[in-house]
Design a protein around this motif. Structure first.
Motif, PDB file in Angstrom:
ATOM      1  N   ALA A 163       1.141  -0.992   0.494  1.00 58.38           N
ATOM      2  CA  ALA A 163      -0.430  -0.125  -0.312  1.00 58.38           C
ATOM      3  C   ALA A 163       1.043   1.215   0.155  1.00 58.38           C
ATOM      4  CB  ALA A 163      -0.416  -0.294   1.222  1.00 58.38           C
ATOM      5  N   ASP A 164       0.739   2.228  -0.632  1.00 56.60           N
ATOM      6  CA  ASP A 164       1.096   3.802  -0.778  1.00 56.60           C
ATOM      7  C   ASP A 164       0.090   4.685  -0.575  1.00 56.60           C
ATOM      8  OD1 ASP A 164       3.160   5.876  -0.843  1.00 56.60           O
ATOM      9  OD2 ASP A 164       3.305   5.382  -3.343  1.00 56.60           O
ATOM     10  N   HIS A 165      -0.636   5.200   0.447  1.00 58.04           N
ATOM     11  CA  HIS A 165      -1.473   6.242   0.883  1.00 58.04           C
ATOM     12  C   HIS A 165      -2.539   5.323   0.273  1.00 58.04           C
ATOM     13  CE1 HIS A 165       1.525   9.416   1.171  1.00 58.04           C
ATOM     14  NE2 HIS A 165       2.537   9.027   0.513  1.00 58.04           N
ATOM     15  N   LYS A 166      -3.698   6.031  -0.676  1.00 61.21           N
ATOM     16  CA  LYS A 166      -4.766   5.181  -1.088  1.00 61.21           C
ATOM     17  C   LYS A 166      -4.682   4.143  -2.491  1.00 61.21           C
ATOM     18  CE  LYS A 166      -7.018   9.825  -0.648  1.00 61.21           C
ATOM     19  NZ  LYS A 166      -7.797  10.908  -1.350  1.00 61.21           N
ATOM     20  N   TYR A 167      -3.374   4.013  -2.498  1.00 58.19           N
ATOM     21  CA  TYR A 167      -3.139   2.710  -3.357  1.00 58.19           C
ATOM     22  C   TYR A 167      -2.680   1.935  -3.252  1.00 58.19           C
ATOM     23  CZ  TYR A 167      -4.101   7.028  -6.085  1.00 58.19           C
ATOM     24  OH  TYR A 167      -4.970   8.375  -7.125  1.00 58.19           O
ATOM     25  N   VAL A 168      -2.921   0.620  -3.601  1.00 58.90           N
ATOM     26  CA  VAL A 168      -2.531  -1.259  -2.804  1.00 58.90           C
ATOM     27  C   VAL A 168      -2.105  -1.098  -4.904  1.00 58.90           C
ATOM     28  CG1 VAL A 168      -3.075  -3.481  -3.155  1.00 58.90           C
ATOM     29  CG2 VAL A 168      -4.053  -0.877  -1.118  1.00 58.90           C
ATOM     30  N   THR A 169      -0.642  -1.759  -4.521  1.00 63.30           N
ATOM     31  CA  THR A 169      -0.522  -2.424  -6.150  1.00 63.30           C
ATOM     32  C   THR A 169       0.172  -4.037  -5.627  1.00 63.30           C
ATOM     33  OG1 THR A 169       1.304  -0.814  -6.104  1.00 63.30           O
ATOM     34  CG2 THR A 169       2.131  -2.325  -7.404  1.00 63.30           C
ATOM     35  N   VAL A 170      -0.223  -4.756  -7.063  1.00 59.80           N
ATOM     36  CA  VAL A 170      -0.418  -6.270  -6.232  1.00 59.80           C
ATOM     37  C   VAL A 170       0.839  -6.751  -6.967  1.00 59.80           C
ATOM     38  CG1 VAL A 170      -1.443  -7.174  -7.946  1.00 59.80           C
ATOM     39  CG2 VAL A 170      -0.649  -8.408  -6.988  1.00 59.80           C
ATOM     40  N   HIS A 171       1.984  -7.439  -6.385  1.00 58.81           N
ATOM     41  CA  HIS A 171       3.703  -7.543  -7.452  1.00 58.81           C
ATOM     42  C   HIS A 171       3.282  -8.963  -7.506  1.00 58.81           C
ATOM     43  CE1 HIS A 171       6.179  -3.915  -6.430  1.00 58.81           C
ATOM     44  NE2 HIS A 171       4.864  -3.769  -5.535  1.00 58.81           N
ATOM     45  N   HIS A 172       3.425  -9.553  -8.802  1.00 57.69           N
ATOM     46  CA  HIS A 172       2.813 -10.993  -9.246  1.00 57.69           C
ATOM     47  C   HIS A 172       3.969 -11.314 -10.117  1.00 57.69           C
ATOM     48  CE1 HIS A 172       1.367  -9.120 -13.063  1.00 57.69           C
ATOM     49  NE2 HIS A 172       0.309  -8.123 -11.976  1.00 57.69           N
ATOM     50  N   VAL A 173       4.487 -12.670 -10.972  1.00 60.09           N
ATOM     51  CA  VAL A 173       4.788 -13.209 -11.180  1.00 60.09           C
ATOM     52  C   VAL A 173       5.268 -11.899 -13.096  1.00 60.09           C
ATOM     53  CG1 VAL A 173       5.432 -14.694 -10.314  1.00 60.09           C
ATOM     54  CG2 VAL A 173       3.527 -14.709 -12.182  1.00 60.09           C
ATOM     55  N   GLY A 174       4.221 -11.928 -13.199  1.00 58.62           N
ATOM     56  CA  GLY A 174       4.050 -10.936 -14.577  1.00 58.62           C
ATOM     57  C   GLY A 174       3.993  -9.578 -14.256  1.00 58.62           C
ATOM     58  N   GLY A 175       4.102  -8.771 -12.987  1.00 60.51           N
ATOM     59  CA  GLY A 175       4.565  -7.582 -13.176  1.00 60.51           C
ATOM     60  C   GLY A 175       4.437  -6.468 -11.656  1.00 60.51           C
ATOM     61  N   GLU A 176       4.029  -6.039 -11.741  1.00 65.09           N
ATOM     62  CA  GLU A 176       2.876  -4.971 -10.767  1.00 65.09           C
ATOM     63  C   GLU A 176       2.081  -4.669 -11.452  1.00 65.09           C
ATOM     64  OE1 GLU A 176       5.838  -1.303  -9.831  1.00 65.09           O
ATOM     65  OE2 GLU A 176       7.168  -3.038  -9.266  1.00 65.09           O
ATOM     66  N   THR A 177       0.699  -4.321 -10.415  1.00 61.84           N
ATOM     67  CA  THR A 177      -0.625  -3.879 -11.010  1.00 61.84           C
ATOM     68  C   THR A 177      -1.457  -2.911  -9.810  1.00 61.84           C
ATOM     69  OG1 THR A 177      -0.687  -5.262 -12.567  1.00 61.84           O
ATOM     70  CG2 THR A 177      -2.546  -4.131 -11.840  1.00 61.84           C
ATOM     71  N   LEU A 178      -2.058  -1.841 -10.652  1.00 65.98           N
ATOM     72  CA  LEU A 178      -2.303  -1.533  -9.528  1.00 65.98           C
ATOM     73  C   LEU A 178      -4.158  -1.481  -8.951  1.00 65.98           C
ATOM     74  CD1 LEU A 178      -1.953   2.601 -10.132  1.00 65.98           C
ATOM     75  CD2 LEU A 178      -1.403   0.907  -7.704  1.00 65.98           C
ATOM     76  N   ILE A 179      -4.714  -1.775  -7.823  1.00 67.20           N
ATOM     77  CA  ILE A 179      -5.858  -2.809  -7.528  1.00 67.20           C
ATOM     78  C   ILE A 179      -6.565  -1.678  -6.778  1.00 67.20           C
ATOM     79  CG2 ILE A 179      -5.016  -4.766  -8.118  1.00 67.20           C
ATOM     80  CD1 ILE A 179      -4.717  -5.411  -4.722  1.00 67.20           C
ATOM     81  N   ASP A 180      -7.955  -1.870  -6.600  1.00 63.77           N
ATOM     82  CA  ASP A 180      -8.765  -1.333  -5.853  1.00 63.77           C
ATOM     83  C   ASP A 180      -8.953  -1.335  -4.418  1.00 63.77           C
ATOM     84  OD1 ASP A 180      -9.541   0.961  -8.147  1.00 63.77           O
ATOM     85  OD2 ASP A 180     -11.276  -0.522  -8.708  1.00 63.77           O
TER      86      ASP A 180
END
Length: 247
Positions: A163-180
């Motif tokens: 989590a970074d402030h209001k956003y959560v990033t999922v780190h996965h084998v394919g890269g990084e993606t912002l989620i709600d």
């Protein structure tokens, strides 16, 4: 273990400070005379445990405990009070202890030891790995809105959420993606598969390879098939060591 002491009486705070400092692996990182200052101190010092009085000027300790319980990664609460009539209400706030003043050294040590134990989420991780059972009601994929539309990320591919402030990033084998999703919602849903290593990070237990100390002195988690290594906050190091020793 970092401890915050909250009591409107300076002499009571001083006594608890002396008692805590006699206990191995415990230190007082801050003290507060009001619940408002206590909430600020939790944000500033990220304590493992709060020793909290009930009756104080302004908002009482029960209200403060309820507010703390809403945090993504709340500290354990041990009430220290002269009044026994609040015990039931105190445990409704998920407090781990309720000590009557004058607090005795042995009682305090027992309560702090209890607070150090694995939490329910971590115990669920062990149970799930030992039995091979998973909650069928949980999602098997994490959804994210991207330029391509809705992207589905298999949960098995997820290595950690941050989590970074209001956003959560999922780190996965394919890269990084912002989620709600919020980090707290993710922990509630996938608590048997992910463990918190920092106030802003959850890691997939099944993909943990080890924990190591970085050159800057902090600890970090090494995960399978991914180079990024989430930082482990000092308050979570001991519990992670215990967790990894049992999986």
């Amino acid at each position: 273990m970092d401890v915050l002491i909250v009591d409107d009486e300076p002499l009571a705070r001083d006594r608890l400070i002396r008692m805590v400092e006699k206990i191995d692996h415990c230190r007082v990182v801050a003290q507060a005379g009001t619940t408002e200052r206590a909430l600020q101190a939790v944000r500033e010092h990220d304590p493992d445990v709060v020793l909290l009085d009930v009756r104080m000027p302004g908002a009482d300790g029960l209200s403060a405990a309820a507010d703390l319980a809403e945090l993504d990664d709340p500290p354990a609460i041990i009430f220290c009070t002269a009044y026994d009539e609040y015990a039931l209400d105190a445990f409704d706030t998920e407090a781990v202890g309720y000590l009557l003043k004058p607090v005795k050294q042995e009682q305090l040590e027992t309560a702090l030891t209890r607070a150090r134990k694995l939490n329910k989420v971590q115990l669920a991780v062990l149970s799930q790995r030992q039995t091979g059972r998973e909650d069928e009601s949980q999602r098997s994929h994490i959804s994210a809105k991207t330029r391509r539309g809705v992207e589905l990320i298999p949960l098995d591919d997820v290595r950690f959420f941050i989590a970074d402030h209001k956003y959560v990033t999922v780190h996965h084998v394919g890269g990084e993606t912002l989620i709600d999703d919020t980090l707290k919602d993710l922990e509630n849903e996938f608590g048997s598969q992910f463990v918190r290593v920092h106030r802003n990070a959850l890691v997939a237990v099944r993909h943990i390879e080890g924990m190591e100390r970085a050159s800057q002195g902090h600890y970090q988690i090494r995960l399978k098939d991914i180079e990024q290594r989430p930082v482990v906050s000092r308050r979570h190091v001991a519990k992670l060591r215990e967790l990894m020793a049992q999986i």
